[in-house]
Design a protein around this motif. Sequence first.
Motif, PDB file in Angstrom:
ATOM      1  N   TYR A 109      42.105   9.512  82.289  1.00  0.00           N
ATOM      2  CA  TYR A 109      42.329   8.476  82.914  1.00  0.00           C
ATOM      3  C   TYR A 109      42.034   7.429  83.193  1.00  0.00           C
ATOM      4  O   TYR A 109      41.144   7.178  82.309  1.00  0.00           O
ATOM      5  CB  TYR A 109      42.747   8.473  84.588  1.00  0.00           C
ATOM      6  CG  TYR A 109      41.724   8.844  85.513  1.00  0.00           C
ATOM      7  CD1 TYR A 109      41.062   7.709  85.759  1.00  0.00           C
ATOM      8  CD2 TYR A 109      41.050   9.980  85.365  1.00  0.00           C
ATOM      9  CE1 TYR A 109      40.089   7.933  87.512  1.00  0.00           C
ATOM     10  CE2 TYR A 109      39.725  10.749  85.957  1.00  0.00           C
ATOM     11  CZ  TYR A 109      38.863   9.140  86.678  1.00  0.00           C
ATOM     12  OH  TYR A 109      38.227   9.634  87.283  1.00  0.00           O
ATOM     13  N   ASN A 110      42.298   6.478  83.035  1.00  0.00           N
ATOM     14  CA  ASN A 110      42.233   4.386  83.507  1.00  0.00           C
ATOM     15  C   ASN A 110      41.689   4.755  85.328  1.00  0.00           C
ATOM     16  O   ASN A 110      43.045   4.177  85.340  1.00  0.00           O
ATOM     17  CB  ASN A 110      42.996   3.738  82.459  1.00  0.00           C
ATOM     18  CG  ASN A 110      42.397   2.788  83.104  1.00  0.00           C
ATOM     19  OD1 ASN A 110      41.963   1.995  83.348  1.00  0.00           O
ATOM     20  ND2 ASN A 110      43.186   1.544  81.748  1.00  0.00           N
ATOM     21  N   ASP A 111      40.566   3.934  85.593  1.00  0.00           N
ATOM     22  CA  ASP A 111      40.149   3.751  86.488  1.00  0.00           C
ATOM     23  C   ASP A 111      40.156   2.478  86.743  1.00  0.00           C
ATOM     24  O   ASP A 111      40.007   2.123  87.978  1.00  0.00           O
ATOM     25  CB  ASP A 111      38.923   4.580  86.552  1.00  0.00           C
ATOM     26  CG  ASP A 111      36.924   3.797  85.847  1.00  0.00           C
ATOM     27  OD1 ASP A 111      38.006   2.945  85.291  1.00  0.00           O
ATOM     28  OD2 ASP A 111      36.687   4.109  86.289  1.00  0.00           O
ATOM     29  N   GLY A 112      41.182   1.355  86.189  1.00  0.00           N
ATOM     30  CA  GLY A 112      40.694   0.258  86.168  1.00  0.00           C
ATOM     31  C   GLY A 112      40.026  -0.399  85.759  1.00  0.00           C
ATOM     32  O   GLY A 112      40.354  -2.192  85.107  1.00  0.00           O
ATOM     33  N   ALA A 113      39.038  -0.316  85.490  1.00  0.00           N
ATOM     34  CA  ALA A 113      37.551  -0.723  84.457  1.00  0.00           C
ATOM     35  C   ALA A 113      37.688   0.048  83.111  1.00  0.00           C
ATOM     36  O   ALA A 113      37.119  -0.468  82.317  1.00  0.00           O
ATOM     37  CB  ALA A 113      36.780  -0.712  85.440  1.00  0.00           C
ATOM     38  N   ASN A 114      37.682   1.782  83.050  1.00  0.00           N
ATOM     39  CA  ASN A 114      37.150   2.060  82.098  1.00  0.00           C
ATOM     40  C   ASN A 114      37.794   2.757  81.995  1.00  0.00           C
ATOM     41  O   ASN A 114      38.903   3.513  82.798  1.00  0.00           O
ATOM     42  CB  ASN A 114      35.611   2.969  82.408  1.00  0.00           C
ATOM     43  CG  ASN A 114      34.645   1.390  82.319  1.00  0.00           C
ATOM     44  OD1 ASN A 114      34.477   1.560  81.543  1.00  0.00           O
ATOM     45  ND2 ASN A 114      34.288   2.148  83.302  1.00  0.00           N
ATOM     46  N   TYR A 115      38.193   4.129  80.862  1.00  0.00           N
ATOM     47  CA  TYR A 115      39.057   5.329  80.566  1.00  0.00           C
ATOM     48  C   TYR A 115      37.902   6.317  80.486  1.00  0.00           C
ATOM     49  O   TYR A 115      36.405   6.274  79.761  1.00  0.00           O
ATOM     50  CB  TYR A 115      38.875   4.473  79.045  1.00  0.00           C
ATOM     51  CG  TYR A 115      40.450   3.360  79.224  1.00  0.00           C
ATOM     52  CD1 TYR A 115      41.859   3.729  79.334  1.00  0.00           C
ATOM     53  CD2 TYR A 115      39.701   2.598  78.159  1.00  0.00           C
ATOM     54  CE1 TYR A 115      42.225   2.882  78.282  1.00  0.00           C
ATOM     55  CE2 TYR A 115      41.035   1.603  78.600  1.00  0.00           C
ATOM     56  CZ  TYR A 115      42.414   1.502  78.576  1.00  0.00           C
ATOM     57  OH  TYR A 115      42.885   0.133  77.923  1.00  0.00           O
ATOM     58  N   ILE A 116      38.399   7.075  81.274  1.00  0.00           N
ATOM     59  CA  ILE A 116      37.688   8.054  81.536  1.00  0.00           C
ATOM     60  C   ILE A 116      38.165   9.483  80.684  1.00  0.00           C
ATOM     61  O   ILE A 116      39.203  10.176  80.705  1.00  0.00           O
ATOM     62  CB  ILE A 116      37.479   9.313  82.943  1.00  0.00           C
ATOM     63  CG1 ILE A 116      37.614   7.883  84.565  1.00  0.00           C
ATOM     64  CG2 ILE A 116      36.734   9.922  83.621  1.00  0.00           C
ATOM     65  CD1 ILE A 116      36.142   6.883  84.181  1.00  0.00           C
ATOM     66  N   PHE A 117      37.185  10.245  80.202  1.00  0.00           N
ATOM     67  CA  PHE A 117      37.143  11.414  78.894  1.00  0.00           C
ATOM     68  C   PHE A 117      36.788  12.713  79.880  1.00  0.00           C
ATOM     69  O   PHE A 117      35.287  11.870  80.323  1.00  0.00           O
ATOM     70  CB  PHE A 117      36.723  10.940  77.832  1.00  0.00           C
ATOM     71  CG  PHE A 117      37.553  10.696  77.334  1.00  0.00           C
ATOM     72  CD1 PHE A 117      38.405  10.510  76.120  1.00  0.00           C
ATOM     73  CD2 PHE A 117      37.590   8.800  76.900  1.00  0.00           C
ATOM     74  CE1 PHE A 117      39.096   9.401  75.291  1.00  0.00           C
ATOM     75  CE2 PHE A 117      38.652   7.477  76.357  1.00  0.00           C
ATOM     76  CZ  PHE A 117      39.293   8.217  75.746  1.00  0.00           C
ATOM     77  N   MET A 118      36.799  13.713  79.196  1.00  0.00           N
ATOM     78  CA  MET A 118      36.493  14.525  80.233  1.00  0.00           C
ATOM     79  C   MET A 118      35.682  15.563  78.914  1.00  0.00           C
ATOM     80  O   MET A 118      36.087  16.048  77.790  1.00  0.00           O
ATOM     81  CB  MET A 118      37.263  15.808  80.582  1.00  0.00           C
ATOM     82  CG  MET A 118      36.226  16.883  81.458  1.00  0.00           C
ATOM     83  SD  MET A 118      37.820  18.090  82.551  1.00  0.00           S
ATOM     84  CE  MET A 118      38.801  18.610  81.488  1.00  0.00           C
ATOM     85  N   ASP A 119      34.495  16.327  78.866  1.00  0.00           N
ATOM     86  CA  ASP A 119      33.924  17.619  77.575  1.00  0.00           C
ATOM     87  C   ASP A 119      34.726  18.838  78.281  1.00  0.00           C
ATOM     88  O   ASP A 119      34.505  19.116  79.567  1.00  0.00           O
ATOM     89  CB  ASP A 119      32.922  17.304  77.532  1.00  0.00           C
ATOM     90  CG  ASP A 119      31.852  18.364  76.658  1.00  0.00           C
ATOM     91  OD1 ASP A 119      33.058  19.636  76.563  1.00  0.00           O
ATOM     92  OD2 ASP A 119      31.292  17.976  75.755  1.00  0.00           O
ATOM     93  N   PRO A 120      35.863  18.964  77.458  1.00  0.00           N
ATOM     94  CA  PRO A 120      36.825  20.264  78.193  1.00  0.00           C
ATOM     95  C   PRO A 120      35.771  21.224  78.070  1.00  0.00           C
ATOM     96  O   PRO A 120      35.836  22.775  78.756  1.00  0.00           O
ATOM     97  CB  PRO A 120      37.537  20.832  76.553  1.00  0.00           C
ATOM     98  CG  PRO A 120      37.320  19.629  75.538  1.00  0.00           C
ATOM     99  CD  PRO A 120      36.580  18.630  76.364  1.00  0.00           C
ATOM    100  N   ASP A 121      34.224  22.027  77.440  1.00  0.00           N
ATOM    101  CA  ASP A 121      33.357  22.533  77.751  1.00  0.00           C
ATOM    102  C   ASP A 121      32.936  22.842  78.582  1.00  0.00           C
ATOM    103  O   ASP A 121      32.334  23.506  79.726  1.00  0.00           O
ATOM    104  CB  ASP A 121      32.470  22.855  76.554  1.00  0.00           C
ATOM    105  CG  ASP A 121      32.589  23.579  75.122  1.00  0.00           C
ATOM    106  OD1 ASP A 121      34.873  23.091  75.239  1.00  0.00           O
ATOM    107  OD2 ASP A 121      33.159  22.696  73.746  1.00  0.00           O
TER     108      ASP A 121
END
Length: 187
Positions: free
Chosen positions: A74-86
Motif C-alpha cells: 500500500y501507499n501510506d501517504g508518504a512512501n510505498y510499502i513493500f513486503m518480502d514474501p519470505d
Amino acid sequence: MASSNDIKNGSVLKIDGQLWTITDFQHVKPGKGGAFVRTKMKNVLSGKVVDKTYNAGAKVEFEIVDRRDMQYLYNDGANYIFMDPDTFDQIPVSPEIMGDAKDFLLENEKAQIGSNNGNPIFIELPMSVVLEVTYTEPGLQGDRSSGGTKPATLETGREIQVPLFLNVGTKVKVDTRSGDYISRVND
C-alpha cells in the motif's frame, strides 16, 4: 577494487559517489594499441544513460546490490510499502525511487527492489502488466479497423493511448518501460 575486465551486464559501479548499472559492455582488442572496455551505463537514481570507456585492467569500484522480489502492499501517504514474501519484512520506498513504476503497480503485485546497504535504490517491474481501463470515450461505430487512438485512464490513474474500439472495463496489457498499449487481454 576490481578490474575493468570483470565488468558484466547488470554490474553496479560506484563512480564519484553515484551508483551506475552496466546495461551494455564490450571488450575491444584493436590491432594497434591496448585493449579497452566500452560500456553503456545507467545512473541508478536519475536514469541518465552515458557511455564510458575504460582501459583494460583499470581499477573500478563495484557495489553490491541486493535484488529481492517484493510484494507491493500500500501507499501510506508518504512512501510505498513493500513486503518480502519470505521473511514478511516490510520496507518503505520513496516516491522518488518509485518514479513511473507507481503508475503500473497494483496492491499485492510483485516487483523487484534493488537495495544497497539496506536502502532501496531502484525498482524493476515486469516488462508488461495487465490493467483495467476505468475511463475512455465510447468507441465510434466503424472505427474497428482504423489505426486511430484515443486517451484512456487505467485503474492506477495513468493515462495512455488505446485503439478506438476499446471501452471501459476492458483489460489491457501495457509496456511498463514506455507506458504504451500492447494488446487487449481476454479474461
